[in-house]
Design an enzyme around this catalytic site. Structure first.
Site, PDB file in Angstrom:
ATOM      1  N   ASP A 190       0.807  -1.209   0.000  1.00  0.00           N
ATOM      2  CA  ASP A 190       0.000   0.000   0.000  1.00  0.00           C
ATOM      3  C   ASP A 190       0.845   1.265   0.000  1.00  0.00           C
ATOM      4  O   ASP A 190       2.039   1.251   0.321  1.00  0.00           O
ATOM      5  CB  ASP A 190      -0.958   0.013   1.193  1.00  0.00           C
ATOM      6  CG  ASP A 190      -0.257  -0.008   2.541  1.00  0.00           C
ATOM      7  OD1 ASP A 190       0.769  -0.697   2.660  1.00  0.00           O
ATOM      8  OD2 ASP A 190      -0.739   0.654   3.473  1.00  0.00           O
ATOM      9  N   GLU A 201      -0.107  -1.105   5.638  1.00  0.00           N
ATOM     10  CA  GLU A 201       1.014  -0.685   6.491  1.00  0.00           C
ATOM     11  C   GLU A 201       0.944   0.792   6.820  1.00  0.00           C
ATOM     12  O   GLU A 201       1.384   1.217   7.890  1.00  0.00           O
ATOM     13  CB  GLU A 201       2.344  -0.988   5.789  1.00  0.00           C
ATOM     14  CG  GLU A 201       3.570  -0.829   6.688  1.00  0.00           C
ATOM     15  CD  GLU A 201       4.154   0.577   6.710  1.00  0.00           C
ATOM     16  OE1 GLU A 201       5.015   0.853   7.579  1.00  0.00           O
ATOM     17  OE2 GLU A 201       3.767   1.423   5.870  1.00  0.00           O
TER      18      GLU A 201
END
Length: 369
Positions: free
Chosen positions: A83, A143
């Site tokens: 991400d 994350e």
């Protein structure tokens, strides 16, 4: 939630893992994957990895684990998150999607944090089918958001057996230098109370914002420590990071909240860090809102020593928090190593040199062959 299969996915973007790793990075950037929307990139990564017969692939949500099983004496983790933070909102920003090139410089969201590292992982998976160490590749979601949503944390809870290893490398940007461990982080809300009144009759109230002045004074006077942990110097910091209070321009505020963040060296537990902040700000109303342990350097295992020797640069400490701390809590010594300047992470002009991505791949390839 997890599944293992040899079938290839279909109907989504394809990644050519054998192309130049800088071009592969561009292809990974172009599959937008802002936190919460990693599915398309996870599909592409899963599809590409399932095409490699030497890997056993498991998917859990939008996290993917791929493992070699060659019976090597050591197993290492190569990990990276899929991400990114949201795309820039400023017109003309180059750190967005799709990516763009300026000579040998690649611009785009995630170029630094951390799609260059993810591309290196994918290239290793495709081009080093018989490494001298067994490898567990981890590509995980969420994350860049609250730790409770972390895909790596979910893997730990639901697929812990897949994560056992002797050493880990998190391919976060480090300018191609090994950065050992990381500082821990802890946050507090420190509140002062007052009495509301009309600002024309201020003497009838008690100003909660004024009452916060001693908090700021203590923080400003605090001398942060530099702590040596296993040979690396970790610089701490303790700061007010946000302040809010008051209700209107003509009202004496009856409450003020100062948000405080302490980045502490990995010689301390979160409990010890909390005790230090509470001692400094004794007498004030405090609530801890967030806490994550740091990680020691992770350089005291044979795999780490051989990797540092291959890199050929003096290791540095990691000041910011990364998921090496999560690996460390699992009993896996880990370091940060990846292409790109960490100071460019999340910036509106996020970029990375193609040469740096290739150099990172070269180091890891030489170490694993």
């Amino acid at each position: 939630m997890s599944r293992t299969s040899s079938a290839r996915g279909a109907g989504h973007s394809r990644l050519d893992l054998t192309q130049d790793v800088a071009l592969l990075t561009a292809a990974v950037i172009d599959i937008e994957s802002v936190s919460g929307h990693e599915a398309a990139l996870a599909d592409a990564v899963e599809d590409a990895l399932r095409a490699l017969p030497h890997l056993e692939v498991t998917r859990n949500g939008d996290s993917i684990v791929a493992r070699t099983s060659l019976g090597r004496a050591e197993r290492i983790i190569l990990a990276g998150h899929l991400d990114t933070v949201p795309l820039p909102t400023v017109a003309g920003s180059r750190g967005t999607v799709p990516c763009s090139w300026d000579g040998g410089m690649l611009y785009g969201r995630g170029a630094t944090d951390m799609k260059g590292g993810v591309a290196v992982q994918l290239a290793i998976a495709a081009t080093v089918p018989e490494p001298n160490k067994d490898i567990t590749f981890i590509f995980y979601d969420h994350e860049e958001v609250a730790a409770a949503k972390s895909g790596l944390g979910r893997l730990e809870r639901e697929n812990r057996e897949l994560l056992d290893a002797d050493f880990g490398i998190l391919l976060e940007p480090t300018n191609g230098t090994v950065e050992g461990g990381c500082n821990g982080t802890i946050r507090f809300e420190v509140t002062t109370r007052g009495l509301a009144a009309h600002s024309a009759r201020a003497w009838m109230g008690e100003n909660a914002i004024h009452a916060a002045a001693p908090i700021l004074a203590r923080l400003a006077a605090y001398a942060p420590s530099t702590v040596n942990v296993d040979g690396l110097d970790y610089r701490e910091s303790l700061n007010a990071v946000k302040i809010h209070g008051g209700t209107a321009g003509n009202v004496i505020p009856d409450a003020c909240v100062v948000e405080v963040n302490y980045r502490f060296a990995p010689d301390k537990t979160p409990a010890q860090a909390e005790e230090r902040v509470r001692e400094l700000l004794a007498g004030f109303e405090m609530v801890r809102t967030d806490s994550s342990a740091g990680a020691r350097p992770g350089l005291n295992v044979p795999a780490a020593a051989s990797f540092v020797a291959t890199v050929g640069k003096e290791p540095l400490p990691k000041y910011g928090w990364t998921d090496v701390a999560r690996l460390s809590e699992m009993g896996i010594p880990a370091v940060n190593f990846g292409p790109g300047d960490p100071l460019l992470a999340h910036s509106d002009n996020e970029h990375v040199l193609a040469a740096d991505i290739r150099a990172c791949l070269d180091v890891l390839t030489r170490w694993l062959k």
